[in-house]
Design a protein around this motif. Structure first.
Motif, short mmCIF file in Angstrom:
data_model
loop_
_atom_site.label_atom_id
_atom_site.label_comp_id
_atom_site.label_asym_id
_atom_site.label_seq_id
_atom_site.Cartn_x
_atom_site.Cartn_y
_atom_site.Cartn_z
N PRO A 1 0.84 -1.21 0.00
CA PRO A 1 0.00 0.00 0.00
C PRO A 1 0.87 1.25 0.00
O PRO A 1 1.91 1.29 0.67
N PRO A 2 0.48 2.27 -0.71
CA PRO A 2 1.30 3.49 -0.75
C PRO A 2 1.28 4.20 0.59
O PRO A 2 0.27 4.20 1.30
N PRO A 3 2.38 4.82 0.97
CA PRO A 3 2.40 5.55 2.26
C PRO A 3 1.53 6.80 2.17
O PRO A 3 1.38 7.40 1.11
N VAL A 4 0.96 7.17 3.30
CA VAL A 4 0.08 8.34 3.36
C VAL A 4 0.49 9.20 4.55
O VAL A 4 0.68 8.68 5.66
N ALA A 5 0.61 10.48 4.32
CA ALA A 5 0.96 11.41 5.39
C ALA A 5 -0.20 11.51 6.39
O ALA A 5 -1.36 11.28 6.04
N GLY A 6 0.13 11.90 7.62
CA GLY A 6 -0.89 11.98 8.66
C GLY A 6 -1.87 13.12 8.45
O GLY A 6 -3.02 13.04 8.90
N THR A 7 -1.46 14.18 7.81
CA THR A 7 -2.34 15.32 7.58
C THR A 7 -2.35 15.65 6.09
O THR A 7 -1.41 15.37 5.36
N VAL A 8 -3.43 16.28 5.67
CA VAL A 8 -3.55 16.67 4.27
C VAL A 8 -2.59 17.82 4.00
O VAL A 8 -2.59 18.82 4.73
N PRO A 9 -1.76 17.71 2.96
CA PRO A 9 -0.80 18.79 2.68
C PRO A 9 -1.47 20.02 2.08
O PRO A 9 -2.63 19.96 1.63
N ASP A 10 -0.76 21.12 2.07
CA ASP A 10 -1.17 22.35 1.39
C ASP A 10 -2.59 22.78 1.74
O ASP A 10 -3.34 23.27 0.89
N GLU A 11 -2.96 22.57 3.01
CA GLU A 11 -4.27 22.99 3.52
C GLU A 11 -5.42 22.44 2.68
O GLU A 11 -6.51 23.02 2.63
N GLY A 12 -5.19 21.32 2.02
CA GLY A 12 -6.26 20.68 1.27
C GLY A 12 -6.61 21.36 -0.04
O GLY A 12 -7.67 21.07 -0.61
N ASP A 13 -5.75 22.23 -0.54
CA ASP A 13 -6.02 22.95 -1.79
C ASP A 13 -6.06 21.95 -2.95
O ASP A 13 -5.04 21.34 -3.28
N LEU A 14 -7.20 21.79 -3.58
CA LEU A 14 -7.35 20.83 -4.66
C LEU A 14 -6.53 21.19 -5.90
O LEU A 14 -6.40 20.37 -6.81
N ALA A 15 -5.99 22.39 -5.95
CA ALA A 15 -5.11 22.76 -7.06
C ALA A 15 -3.71 22.19 -6.88
O ALA A 15 -2.91 22.22 -7.82
#
Length: 627
Positions: A471-485
């Motif tokens: 499984p690919p690793p996943v960071a604990g928090t969403v990066p870049d404040e969740g900016d979908l761009a």
């Protein structure tokens, strides 16, 4: 909140776009040669042809292309060059692409791949299969010189998953030194095959189960002529033409073998042998391993199909843009407004371009002369280690990476081309068959070259069982404040969805087995989730390729950002179901999509021009109604 860099523009950006689309692996001189192999006249058919006449013309064009293009062995050793030739064939004529792919990769390919060993003659001496040890000489020469057209006899009509255990049998006749190939009944007939035209020579790669001394030794490939130079059917062969079709127009037929005799050299044995004393030897190790090796011709097919998917998507996006540009509307909300002022049409045009560029990035990756950099696709198996154990089809055991990307690329192409057809209105349906032809081609290859659903099921099974999958690793928090761009956010969302889907699938299957369900029931009750899980893996790989392209090619970043937004919209249900995205996702996607579309629309023509499509593709309908 992360902000997007300003779009590149001007001559440098235009050159960057062309380099992105075409790469550097195929020289300008070779591209000119491919244009001679498939000239502009091949992009249309004259009117009034019967189906048989149309098929004959397609084969004449195939012969012209084969003689004008670089030699077949060179093409098969140079994936970017072969794919460039096949891409041009696909945009010119989907039927020509299909026949060319069969000829090069699935008829001639096995001859060159598996026919490269010495064999023992009946007098005990070693003989070479060909002049350079790369296959049976007469059949190879016929295919390379285009004196005969290649065909494939693999799938059998009467049973699903027939690749796993063909009922067509090959038996060795020690007295003559020949093999005898037979189909036991009509349900074992090979179909579909491109052998129906009554006047054309055909040579086929035939997949059959080798039975020796009463024991099944595995699936091997044999090469044999089916039709002679005048089109007459060879002894031991029965061909039943299929009814005419309106989709991918090929001379389909079913083939039965009634004691077809082929010489020992026609056995594409890949190192296996039968000694003078009758003993059988196979370095593959056993029937299961032999099946995987015999299906090893698939990777060149998958590369070509992925590249074709990008090519027809590029052509479809350009056609839709040509249809939409400078077109006015008479809607009562705002008469005389440009068609692309309506956001549904603007988004359709730009998202088609976005899909085209995303698939182009994938095609460049899989056809690259050198393998991807380590770490790009951390979950996929090392080539030397082989693929996972499969249950539904052999494809993932050959190369799970390419099989999965083939499934993803054809699905994306089919969806995008179909959307272009709808948004091109009546002209897209009735004025030209080009969009319909591209849609038929993409649709055909959701089954051809390995059924997409079966590929997804086997991929999901490997994921759930951690069979050569991490499984690919996943960071604990969403990066870049969740900016979908942000490409980092796309990757985070896709990785999180993949991990969550895999865990849900594995948990369900384990629970079912603990409750006493057999393997079939445990998986059969979870096939829909399995398909979603494997799709999540494919999505993640495509998005990470797109993210890399954004970093290395800023000129394409706005379109690839739009591709990611389209992905988020299409997968919103799964993202929300797995708790990966928060409520309000679609609102955020729509707001950002409007901004990106407004940013990109002024450059739409520039993005399409970088495709360098022949004028025959984007020209308006070639007829005029006189007053």
């Amino acid at each position: 909140m992360a902000t997007s860099p300003p779009p590149a523009s001007g001559p440098a950006a235009d050159g960057d776009l062309r380099r992105f689309v075409h790469g550097t692996a195929v020289t300008d001189g070779n591209r000119a040669l491919l244009a001679e192999a498939i000239p502009g006249e091949f992009f249309t058919y004259p009117g009034g042809l019967t189906a048989t006449e149309r098929h004959a013309l397609t084969y004449r064009r195939l012969r012209h292309a084969g003689l004008a293009a670089p030699p077949a062995a060179r093409l098969l050793d140079d994936p970017p060059l072969l794919c460039a030739l096949l891409d041009r064939a696909a945009t010119a004529d989907p039927a020509l692409f299909h026949l060319m792919l069969l000829h090069y990769t699935l008829a001639l390919g096995p001859v060159l791949r598996f026919g490269d060993h010495e064999h023992h003659g009946r007098d005990g001496r070693d003989e070479q299969d060909g002049d350079d040890g790369r296959g049976p000489r007469p059949e190879r020469e016929a295919l390379e010189s285009m004196a005969s057209y290649g065909a494939l006899l693999m799938t059998e009509v009467g049973r699903s998953n027939s690749h796993l255990s063909p009922r067509t049998l090959a038996r060795y006749d020690a007295a003559s030194g020949d093999f005898v190939l037979s189909t036991p009944d009509a349900r074992a007939a090979k179909f579909p095959t491109n052998t129906g035209h009554p006047g054309l020579p055909k040579t086929a790669a035939i997949y059959a189960t080798l039975v020796h001394e009463g024991v099944e030794r595995g699936v091997f490939v044999f090469v044999a002529p089916l039709r002679r130079e005048d089109g007459s059917v060879c002894d031991g062969v029965r061909i039943v033409p299929a009814p005419e079709v309106s989709g991918l127009q090929v001379d389909y037929a079913a083939v039965r073998l009634d004691g077809l005799r082929v010489p020992y050299r026609a056995w594409l044995r890949d190192g296996a042998r039968i000694d003078a004393d009758g003993s059988f030897h196979d370095p593959a190790g056993g029937p299961a391993q032999r099946l995987t090796r015999s299906m090893g011709v698939a990777p060149p097919v998958w590369r070509a199909v992925i590249s074709m998917s990008a090519a027809v998507t590029r052509a479809s996006a350009a056609i839709l843009l040509r249809h939409s540009a400078d077109r006015t509307t008479l809607g009562r909300l705002a008469p005389r407004r440009a068609l692309t002022d309506y956001r549904n049409q603007r988004e359709a045009v730009l998202e088609a371009l976005a899909s085209a560029y995303a698939l182009t990035a994938v095609a460049r990756r899989v056809t690259a002369p050198s393998p991807p950099a380590p770490g790009v696709q951390p979950d996929l198996q090392a080539q030397a280690g082989g693929g996972p154990v499969t249950a539904w089809a052999p494809w993932s055991a050959v190369d799970r990476d390419l099989a999965l990307l083939k499934a993803a690329a054809t699905a994306e192409a089919h969806e995008t081309v179909s959307r272009c057809r709808v948004h091109a209105g009546a002209p897209g349906f009735a004025a030209t068959d080009r969009l319909n032809g591209y849609r038929a081609l993409a649709h055909a290859y959701t089954n051809a070259g390995g059924d997409n659903q079966l590929i997804l099921f086997d991929t999901a099974r490997a994921m759930a069982e951690l069979d050569r999958y991490r499984p690919p690793p996943v960071a604990g928090t969403v990066p870049d404040e969740g900016d979908l761009a942000s490409p980092r956010v796309w990757s985070h969302l896709a990785r999180s969805l993949e991990r969550a889907s895999r865990e849900r699938l594995a948990t369900r299957v384990r629970a079912a087995r603990r409750d006493g369900a057999d393997a079939f029931t445990a998986w059969n009750d979870n096939l829909a989730l399995a398909a979603r899980t494997a799709t999540a893996c494919a999505d993640r790989v495509l998005l990470e390729i797109a993210a890399e392209a954004c970093a290395s090619d800023p000129a394409v970043a706005p379109l690839l950002r739009l591709y990611a937004l389209r992905w988020a919209e299409r997968r919103a249900g799964a993202l929300l179901n797995e708790g990966v995205a928060a409520a309000g996702l679609l609102d955020r996607v729509e707001e950002l999509r409007r901004r990106v579309c407004d940013e990109v629309m002024p450059r739409a023509a520039e993005y399409a021009q970088a495709f360098d499509l022949p004028a025959e593709i984007t020209a308006p309908a070639s007829f005029v109604l006189d007053a």
